[in-house]
Write a protein that holds these residues in place. Structure first.
Motif, PDB file in Angstrom:
ATOM      1  N   ILE A 176       0.869  -1.172   0.000  1.00  0.00           N
ATOM      2  CA  ILE A 176       0.000   0.000   0.000  1.00  0.00           C
ATOM      3  C   ILE A 176       0.903   1.218   0.000  1.00  0.00           C
ATOM      4  O   ILE A 176       1.635   1.472   0.948  1.00  0.00           O
ATOM      5  CB  ILE A 176      -0.926   0.007   1.217  1.00  0.00           C
ATOM      6  N   GLN A 177       0.862   1.965  -1.112  1.00  0.00           N
ATOM      7  CA  GLN A 177       1.753   3.083  -1.322  1.00  0.00           C
ATOM      8  C   GLN A 177       0.949   4.271  -1.815  1.00  0.00           C
ATOM      9  O   GLN A 177      -0.232   4.140  -2.145  1.00  0.00           O
ATOM     10  CB  GLN A 177       2.820   2.703  -2.367  1.00  0.00           C
ATOM     11  N   PRO A 178       1.583   5.457  -1.932  1.00  0.00           N
ATOM     12  CA  PRO A 178       0.846   6.602  -2.456  1.00  0.00           C
ATOM     13  C   PRO A 178       0.329   6.394  -3.867  1.00  0.00           C
ATOM     14  O   PRO A 178      -0.641   6.999  -4.272  1.00  0.00           O
ATOM     15  CB  PRO A 178       1.885   7.735  -2.408  1.00  0.00           C
ATOM     16  N   ARG A 179       0.971   5.526  -4.662  1.00  0.00           N
ATOM     17  CA  ARG A 179       0.501   5.237  -6.011  1.00  0.00           C
ATOM     18  C   ARG A 179       0.163   3.755  -6.112  1.00  0.00           C
ATOM     19  O   ARG A 179       0.756   2.922  -5.438  1.00  0.00           O
ATOM     20  CB  ARG A 179       1.570   5.581  -7.055  1.00  0.00           C
ATOM     21  N   PRO A 180      -0.806   3.392  -6.977  1.00  0.00           N
ATOM     22  CA  PRO A 180      -1.183   1.989  -7.098  1.00  0.00           C
ATOM     23  C   PRO A 180      -0.012   1.134  -7.540  1.00  0.00           C
ATOM     24  O   PRO A 180       0.840   1.575  -8.309  1.00  0.00           O
ATOM     25  CB  PRO A 180      -2.280   2.010  -8.182  1.00  0.00           C
ATOM     26  N   PRO A 181       0.089  -0.123  -7.066  1.00  0.00           N
ATOM     27  CA  PRO A 181       1.176  -1.011  -7.437  1.00  0.00           C
ATOM     28  C   PRO A 181       1.034  -1.485  -8.870  1.00  0.00           C
ATOM     29  O   PRO A 181       0.028  -1.260  -9.535  1.00  0.00           O
ATOM     30  CB  PRO A 181       1.030  -2.181  -6.447  1.00  0.00           C
ATOM     31  N   ALA A 182       2.056  -2.199  -9.340  1.00  0.00           N
ATOM     32  CA  ALA A 182       2.091  -2.619 -10.730  1.00  0.00           C
ATOM     33  C   ALA A 182       0.980  -3.586 -11.086  1.00  0.00           C
ATOM     34  O   ALA A 182       0.584  -3.690 -12.244  1.00  0.00           O
ATOM     35  CB  ALA A 182       3.455  -3.256 -11.037  1.00  0.00           C
ATOM     36  N   ASP A 183       0.444  -4.322 -10.094  1.00  0.00           N
ATOM     37  CA  ASP A 183      -0.592  -5.301 -10.404  1.00  0.00           C
ATOM     38  C   ASP A 183      -1.992  -4.734 -10.249  1.00  0.00           C
ATOM     39  O   ASP A 183      -2.962  -5.464 -10.200  1.00  0.00           O
ATOM     40  CB  ASP A 183      -0.448  -6.548  -9.514  1.00  0.00           C
ATOM     41  N   ALA A 184      -2.112  -3.390 -10.182  1.00  0.00           N
ATOM     42  CA  ALA A 184      -3.443  -2.784 -10.134  1.00  0.00           C
ATOM     43  C   ALA A 184      -4.159  -3.040 -11.435  1.00  0.00           C
ATOM     44  O   ALA A 184      -3.532  -3.227 -12.477  1.00  0.00           O
ATOM     45  CB  ALA A 184      -3.326  -1.270  -9.899  1.00  0.00           C
ATOM     46  N   PRO A 185      -5.499  -3.100 -11.436  1.00  0.00           N
ATOM     47  CA  PRO A 185      -6.228  -3.406 -12.639  1.00  0.00           C
ATOM     48  C   PRO A 185      -5.989  -2.404 -13.752  1.00  0.00           C
ATOM     49  O   PRO A 185      -5.756  -1.231 -13.498  1.00  0.00           O
ATOM     50  CB  PRO A 185      -7.697  -3.360 -12.185  1.00  0.00           C
ATOM     51  N   THR A 186      -6.023  -2.880 -14.993  1.00  0.00           N
ATOM     52  CA  THR A 186      -5.814  -2.033 -16.146  1.00  0.00           C
ATOM     53  C   THR A 186      -6.815  -0.890 -16.129  1.00  0.00           C
ATOM     54  O   THR A 186      -7.990  -1.076 -15.908  1.00  0.00           O
ATOM     55  CB  THR A 186      -5.991  -2.837 -17.444  1.00  0.00           C
ATOM     56  N   GLY A 187      -6.291   0.324 -16.382  1.00  0.00           N
ATOM     57  CA  GLY A 187      -7.173   1.473 -16.408  1.00  0.00           C
ATOM     58  C   GLY A 187      -7.336   2.140 -15.056  1.00  0.00           C
ATOM     59  O   GLY A 187      -8.077   3.094 -14.926  1.00  0.00           O
ATOM     60  N   SER A 188      -6.626   1.660 -14.022  1.00  0.00           N
ATOM     61  CA  SER A 188      -6.756   2.280 -12.708  1.00  0.00           C
ATOM     62  C   SER A 188      -6.010   3.601 -12.684  1.00  0.00           C
ATOM     63  O   SER A 188      -5.224   3.925 -13.541  1.00  0.00           O
ATOM     64  CB  SER A 188      -6.207   1.347 -11.618  1.00  0.00           C
ATOM     65  N   ALA A 189      -6.277   4.378 -11.652  1.00  0.00           N
ATOM     66  CA  ALA A 189      -5.748   5.727 -11.597  1.00  0.00           C
ATOM     67  C   ALA A 189      -4.256   5.735 -11.338  1.00  0.00           C
ATOM     68  O   ALA A 189      -3.712   4.887 -10.656  1.00  0.00           O
ATOM     69  CB  ALA A 189      -6.458   6.499 -10.488  1.00  0.00           C
ATOM     70  N   ALA A 190      -3.568   6.767 -11.898  1.00  0.00           N
ATOM     71  CA  ALA A 190      -2.158   6.967 -11.607  1.00  0.00           C
ATOM     72  C   ALA A 190      -1.997   7.636 -10.244  1.00  0.00           C
ATOM     73  O   ALA A 190      -0.934   7.615  -9.669  1.00  0.00           O
ATOM     74  CB  ALA A 190      -1.518   7.824 -12.702  1.00  0.00           C
ATOM     75  N   GLU A 191      -3.034   8.258  -9.748  1.00  0.00           N
ATOM     76  CA  GLU A 191      -3.021   8.911  -8.452  1.00  0.00           C
ATOM     77  C   GLU A 191      -3.985   8.187  -7.504  1.00  0.00           C
ATOM     78  O   GLU A 191      -4.867   7.456  -7.940  1.00  0.00           O
ATOM     79  CB  GLU A 191      -3.459  10.376  -8.607  1.00  0.00           C
ATOM     80  N   PRO A 192      -3.841   8.405  -6.188  1.00  0.00           N
ATOM     81  CA  PRO A 192      -4.785   7.794  -5.246  1.00  0.00           C
ATOM     82  C   PRO A 192      -6.199   8.265  -5.528  1.00  0.00           C
ATOM     83  O   PRO A 192      -6.408   9.332  -6.101  1.00  0.00           O
ATOM     84  CB  PRO A 192      -4.278   8.306  -3.889  1.00  0.00           C
ATOM     85  N   PRO A 193      -7.200   7.493  -5.130  1.00  0.00           N
ATOM     86  CA  PRO A 193      -8.586   7.895  -5.385  1.00  0.00           C
ATOM     87  C   PRO A 193      -8.981   9.083  -4.514  1.00  0.00           C
ATOM     88  O   PRO A 193      -8.396   9.331  -3.467  1.00  0.00           O
ATOM     89  CB  PRO A 193      -9.384   6.643  -5.007  1.00  0.00           C
ATOM     90  N   HIS A 194      -9.979   9.813  -4.958  1.00  0.00           N
ATOM     91  CA  HIS A 194     -10.525  10.913  -4.174  1.00  0.00           C
ATOM     92  C   HIS A 194     -11.720  10.401  -3.366  1.00  0.00           C
ATOM     93  O   HIS A 194     -12.606   9.745  -3.904  1.00  0.00           O
ATOM     94  CB  HIS A 194     -10.954  12.063  -5.086  1.00  0.00           C
ATOM     95  N   TRP A 195     -11.737  10.719  -2.079  1.00  0.00           N
ATOM     96  CA  TRP A 195     -12.815  10.264  -1.208  1.00  0.00           C
ATOM     97  C   TRP A 195     -13.872  11.354  -1.099  1.00  0.00           C
ATOM     98  O   TRP A 195     -13.563  12.526  -0.947  1.00  0.00           O
ATOM     99  CB  TRP A 195     -12.272   9.907   0.170  1.00  0.00           C
ATOM    100  N   HIS A 196     -15.138  10.949  -1.179  1.00  0.00           N
ATOM    101  CA  HIS A 196     -16.258  11.871  -1.138  1.00  0.00           C
ATOM    102  C   HIS A 196     -17.225  11.437  -0.032  1.00  0.00           C
ATOM    103  O   HIS A 196     -17.445  10.248   0.175  1.00  0.00           O
ATOM    104  CB  HIS A 196     -17.001  11.890  -2.472  1.00  0.00           C
ATOM    105  N   THR A 197     -17.819  12.419   0.634  1.00  0.00           N
ATOM    106  CA  THR A 197     -18.831  12.145   1.646  1.00  0.00           C
ATOM    107  C   THR A 197     -20.210  12.177   1.002  1.00  0.00           C
ATOM    108  O   THR A 197     -20.539  13.118   0.272  1.00  0.00           O
ATOM    109  CB  THR A 197     -18.771  13.184   2.779  1.00  0.00           C
ATOM    110  N   LEU A 198     -21.002  11.149   1.248  1.00  0.00           N
ATOM    111  CA  LEU A 198     -22.347  11.052   0.691  1.00  0.00           C
ATOM    112  C   LEU A 198     -23.368  11.501   1.731  1.00  0.00           C
ATOM    113  O   LEU A 198     -23.352  11.035   2.876  1.00  0.00           O
ATOM    114  CB  LEU A 198     -22.654   9.619   0.259  1.00  0.00           C
ATOM    115  N   ALA A 199     -24.265  12.395   1.333  1.00  0.00           N
ATOM    116  CA  ALA A 199     -25.327  12.850   2.225  1.00  0.00           C
ATOM    117  C   ALA A 199     -26.383  11.767   2.370  1.00  0.00           C
ATOM    118  O   ALA A 199     -26.550  10.911   1.489  1.00  0.00           O
ATOM    119  CB  ALA A 199     -25.950  14.133   1.677  1.00  0.00           C
ATOM    120  N   THR A 200     -27.113  11.802   3.462  1.00  0.00           N
ATOM    121  CA  THR A 200     -28.126  10.781   3.736  1.00  0.00           C
ATOM    122  C   THR A 200     -29.131  10.599   2.604  1.00  0.00           C
ATOM    123  O   THR A 200     -29.485   9.458   2.276  1.00  0.00           O
ATOM    124  CB  THR A 200     -28.864  11.117   5.051  1.00  0.00           C
ATOM    125  N   PRO A 201     -29.626  11.670   1.960  1.00  0.00           N
ATOM    126  CA  PRO A 201     -30.594  11.457   0.866  1.00  0.00           C
ATOM    127  C   PRO A 201     -30.051  10.646  -0.300  1.00  0.00           C
ATOM    128  O   PRO A 201     -30.833  10.092  -1.079  1.00  0.00           O
ATOM    129  CB  PRO A 201     -30.928  12.890   0.425  1.00  0.00           C
TER     130      PRO A 201
END
Length: 299
Positions: A176-201
């Protein structure tokens, strides 16, 4: 420096940097100092607000450590009442319900505080990710996010993935590193994912219900089963149709177009293909989901 004016000392150092490294370096240093001052200023403001609003008789440290920013400042200055391993344990407790559908469970294998790059946390997975690269990646991201929020001093995480297959006992560690490892699925992000908060509705209102949420133009399928909430890309991997009208039969989702069935609790596993799971954390009443670039990949 005891007895010295810290503000004057900072000004002297900035002036020296400007003389020795030039005006551009001085501008960068000025911006850095402003950012640090704003960071600590917000921390102090939150501390005052939290203590003023705290119920009578509450533990002041408990009130302060419940706030992520103030808690980070306490960790930075070695003032947090909980040690690193206690906070790591709390972080893993938060992700265990999620990991149960992807990787079984996770145990702490050790903490190396003498590593040159900073503290290295070693974890061991029990179970498997059902052979799905996307599921493996979401496990990495979820663990990384949970630990980073409660134990930001951890510089690196190594996860030993132990499957139920004896032949796989010697498989390499998941890094687990700042960037995805070499065996990450094809098409995965070059950067870490962005986390979003979901409202109750935006969430399913009851068990055995689904809801589609839109984040930055990306459709996420949310499925609520007893005890857990799951997030997947709103797309059938078999025929490409969306799943917002897919019927939910117990813990299985069926595509309305091609009738393919997917096991919601077990990382979206199907007979011949796999839904695309997304990292999700439920904590203190809030739901946060990661949005990796791989949402835009594929047909």
């Amino acid at each position: 420096m005891a007895g010295a004016d810290p503000g004057a000392r900072i000004g002297e150092l900035l002036d020296r940097l400007g003389r020795e490294a030039g005006p551009q370096a001085r501008e960068t240093a000025d911006e850095l100092v402003r950012s640090v001052v704003e960071f600590y200023g917000e921390g102090l403001a939150r501390t005052v607000r939290l203590l003023r609003a705290a119920p009578t008789g509450s533990d002041p440290l408990a009130v302060l450590t419940a706030d992520e920013l103030v808690g980070d400042l306490l960790i930075l200055h070695d003032l947090h009442p909980e040690d690193t391993m206690t906070r790591v344990g709390r972080a893993l407790d938060k992700v265990r319900p999620y990991l149960g559908s992807h990787a079984g469970d996770v145990d702490v294998a050790g903490l190396d505080t003498e590593a040159p790059e900073g503290p290295v946390l070693r974890l061991r997975l029990r179970g498997s990710c059902d052979g799905c690269p996307s599921s493996t990646q979401t496990v990495r991201w979820t663990i990384e996010e949970a630990v980073a929020r409660l134990a930001p001093e951890i510089a690196h995480i190594e996860v030993e993935g132990v499957t139920q297959e004896p032949a796989a006992a010697g498989q390499p560690l998941l890094q687990i590193q700042p960037r995805p490892p070499a065996d990450a699925p094809t098409g995965s992000a070059a950067e870490p994912p962005h986390w979003h908060t979901l409202a109750t509705p935006a969430l399913p209102a009851r068990d055995h219900a689904t809801r589609v949420a839109d984040i930055e133009g990306n459709a996420l399928l949310l499925v609520r089963l007893p005890g857990n909430l799951y997030a997947y890309r709103d797309r059938c991997p078999g025929c490409g149709a969306d799943l917002r009208t897919a019927p939910l039969d117990g813990e299985f989702l069926s595509c309305a177009e091609c009738a393919a069935r997917f096991d919601v609790r077990h990382a979206g596993r199907g007979e011949h293909t796999h839904l695309e799971p997304l990292p999700l954390l439920e904590e203190e009443g809030a739901v946060r989901v990661a949005l990796p670039e791989l949402l835009g990949a594929g047909p």
